[in-house]
Design an enzyme around this catalytic site. Structure first.
Site, short mmCIF file in Angstrom:
data_model
loop_
_atom_site.label_atom_id
_atom_site.label_comp_id
_atom_site.label_asym_id
_atom_site.label_seq_id
_atom_site.Cartn_x
_atom_site.Cartn_y
_atom_site.Cartn_z
N ARG A 86 49.03 12.46 -4.55
CA ARG A 86 48.72 14.22 -4.11
C ARG A 86 49.01 14.92 -5.53
NH1 ARG A 86 53.12 18.08 -2.39
NH2 ARG A 86 52.00 19.81 -1.57
N HIS A 130 48.71 25.52 -5.42
CA HIS A 130 50.40 25.17 -5.63
C HIS A 130 50.79 26.02 -6.63
CE1 HIS A 130 53.72 21.68 -5.04
NE2 HIS A 130 54.22 22.86 -5.63
N GLU A 175 53.62 25.11 0.62
CA GLU A 175 54.80 25.81 0.92
C GLU A 175 54.66 27.42 0.60
OE1 GLU A 175 57.95 24.56 -1.79
OE2 GLU A 175 57.93 22.61 -0.75
N ASN A 304 57.52 18.97 3.83
CA ASN A 304 58.21 18.95 2.50
C ASN A 304 59.60 19.34 2.83
OD1 ASN A 304 55.67 18.85 1.04
ND2 ASN A 304 56.07 20.66 -0.31
N TYR A 306 63.67 18.92 1.62
CA TYR A 306 64.87 18.73 0.73
C TYR A 306 66.24 18.66 1.15
CZ TYR A 306 61.14 18.69 -2.53
OH TYR A 306 59.85 18.19 -3.46
N GLU A 370 56.21 15.76 0.43
CA GLU A 370 57.49 15.94 -0.74
C GLU A 370 58.72 15.61 -0.18
OE1 GLU A 370 57.73 19.57 -3.00
OE2 GLU A 370 55.23 19.63 -3.24
C1 FCB Z 1 59.17 22.16 -3.90
C2 FCB Z 1 57.61 22.30 -4.76
C3 FCB Z 1 57.58 21.31 -5.88
C4 FCB Z 1 58.96 20.99 -6.43
C5 FCB Z 1 60.10 20.83 -5.37
C6 FCB Z 1 61.24 20.41 -6.14
O1 FCB Z 1 59.45 23.30 -3.36
O2 FCB Z 1 56.61 22.29 -4.08
O3 FCB Z 1 56.60 21.97 -6.76
O4 FCB Z 1 59.24 22.07 -7.37
O5 FCB Z 1 60.10 21.80 -4.65
#
Ligand code: FCB
Length: 464
Positions: A86, A130, A175, A304, A306, A370
């Site tokens: 990607r 992006h 995002e 995505n 985290y 992600e």
């Molecule tokens: C996300 C972004 C990516 C990267 C990660 C850590 O929000 O899409 O570009 O910075 O965080």
């Protein structure tokens, strides 16, 4: 192997053999070559040059020099055993001023990249936006302006027309929450503006841009395509049972997730959030017909993930309202270990998110576009990084995906963020998310422990 990691390994082994495995990057974070072959400036070039915005005054002028090292980087991707890559296309390479005809030299780069990927048996997965808006469009008002949505759709078609004979999977936006909220409200990302009303206008125009582009790509497609958008989300929970905390979590989830999910997948903005906004005197700039454009069918929702957060309606100083008189939604730590970003490690929030998406927004396949972690890597003299912390993060989160599938979530694939260390936006180069270490002085790439673990994990799941 610890008990925990044995459980994770068993969960991961339950993933199907046709599960898709990839690595992800984005243009501004890796390409460099900021003024070559006709590329124009983007809002990130400008933001990086604004004193105080990026750690250490760093920028993406050179980054990983991927623009000049693309074939070798694709060989590296292939060596990880993934089947899909990607990457994002830089709008200012394709349309330096954000409008008008294509800059063919810019498109040529992605054309060569797609060929190189296909030769290597790695599927290209293109993200059209992006975050690198051409600066000229920001000068004309940026995403808070409706016209930007139309400009985006035009740009998308230039890329689509050139690559659609070889690219099957297309993501419009990465995002939009970050573009709108960090870019136009918090000012922590480009273009660095700080106006909540502008941010809400940006939300709508980003979604409209997605819809317009998707509509046109679908109509022009000569082969079946997979179209989608990527949202960043977590699980928002209330810190306590109190009504104030539950309301804080509702608002955070509404502005973080539902304000995107509902128009995209249900054709309407969430009523509770629209009520909250109208108390603030804000109305989404919707014109008749917009929601039909935004909510046309998509084939895949990119997720995505985290971290997850707990929310309280009372901030650390005991206040329930901020300086503007708006109710507070402040985060309360779980007390978990954190990554180098200070993001708490909450894999079960990932499972909860995916299960919830599959229940509340059924019928749409999910792909993790992600997931990953920054840690303070310490290379040995040969450049190798034994990043057990990142490996543990990946293992726990891939297991969380497998757990979600066992609970009915239709997750079809997973992309690790990121292929290699890169320019982490306002944090500059200090935060390293790569599976592959980059020595920025020499541009030497060295796969870390986590890369080897990822490669072996993919092999195991596939049964060879
Ligand atoms: C996300 C972004 C990516 C990267 C990660 C850590 O929000 O899409 O570009 O910075 O965080």
């Amino acid at each position: 192997m610890t008990r925990e990691s044995a459980d994770e390994a068993a969960l991961i082994a339950s993933l199907p053999t046709d599960f898709r495995w990839g690595v992800a990057t984005s243009a501004y974070q890796i390409e460099g070559a900021h003024d070559e072959d006709g590329r124009g400036p983007s809002i990130w070039d400008t933001y990086c040059r604004t004193p105080g915005m990026v750690e250490g005054g760093e920028n993406g002028d050179v980054a990983c020099d991927h623009y000049h090292r693309m074939p070798a980087d694709i060989a590296l991707i292939k060596s990880l055993g993934v089947d899909v890559y990607r990457f994002s296309v830089a709008w200012p390479r394709v349309q330096p001023g954000g409008r008008g005809p294509a800059n063919e030299a810019g498109l040529d780069f992605y054309d060569r990249m797609v060929d190189e990927l296909l030769r290597s048996n790695v599927d290209p997965w293109v993200t059209l936006y992006h975050w690198d808006l051409p600066q000229e469009l920001e000068d004309a008002g940026g995403w808070p302006e409706r016209d930007t949505a139309y400009r985006f759709a035009d740009y998308a078609m230039l890329v689509f027309d050139r690559l659609q004979d070889r690219v099957r999977t297309w993501t419009t936006l990465n995002e939009p929450w970050c573009s709108a909220m960090l870019g136009y409200y918090e000012g922590r990302q480009a273009p660095g503006r700080q106006d909540f009303g502008d941010a809400m206008d940006a939300v709508h125009h980003l979604l409209l841009g997605h819809g317009l582009a998707a509509q046109r790509m679908r109509a022009a497609a000569t082969e079946p395509i997979q179209l989608g958008i990527t949202l960043n989300m977590g699980t928002a929970t209330a810190a306590t049972e109190s009504l104030a905390d539950q309301e804080a979590a509702r608002r955070a989830d509404g502005l973080g997730a539902r304000i995107y999910l509902d128009p995209l997948l249900r054709g309407q903005y969430p009523g509770d959030i629209m009520d909250d906004l109208s108390v603030r005197g804000i109305k989404m700039p919707v014109i008749d017909g917009d929601l039909a454009i935004i909510s046309q069918p998509i084939d895949v929702l990119g997720v995505n993930y985290y971290s997850s957060h707990r929310f309280s309606g009372v901030d650390a100083d005991g206040r329930t309202e901020d300086a503007d008189g708006n109710p507070v939604s402040s985060t309360v730590p779980f007390g978990r270990p954190v990554t180098a970003m200070d993001w708490e490690i909450v894999p079960e929030g990932f499972t909860q998110l995916l299960v919830r998406l599959s229940k509340e927004y059924p019928g749409i396949p999910l792909v993790i576009t992600e997931n990953g972690a920054a840690f303070d890597d310490l290379p040995d003299p040969s450049g190798f990084v034994a990043d057990h912390d990142r490996t543990a993060y990946l293992s726990a989160h891939i297991a969380a995906v497998a757990a979600a599938r066992q609970q009915g979530a239709d997750v079809r694939g997973y992309f690790a963020w990121s292929l290699m260390d890169n320019f982490e936006w306002s944090y500059g180069y200090a935060k390293r998310f790569g599976l592959v270490h980059v020595d920025y002085d020499t541009q030497v790439r060295t796969p870390k422990q986590s890369a080897l673990w990822y490669r072996d994990t993919i092999r195991r799941v596939r049964g060879y």
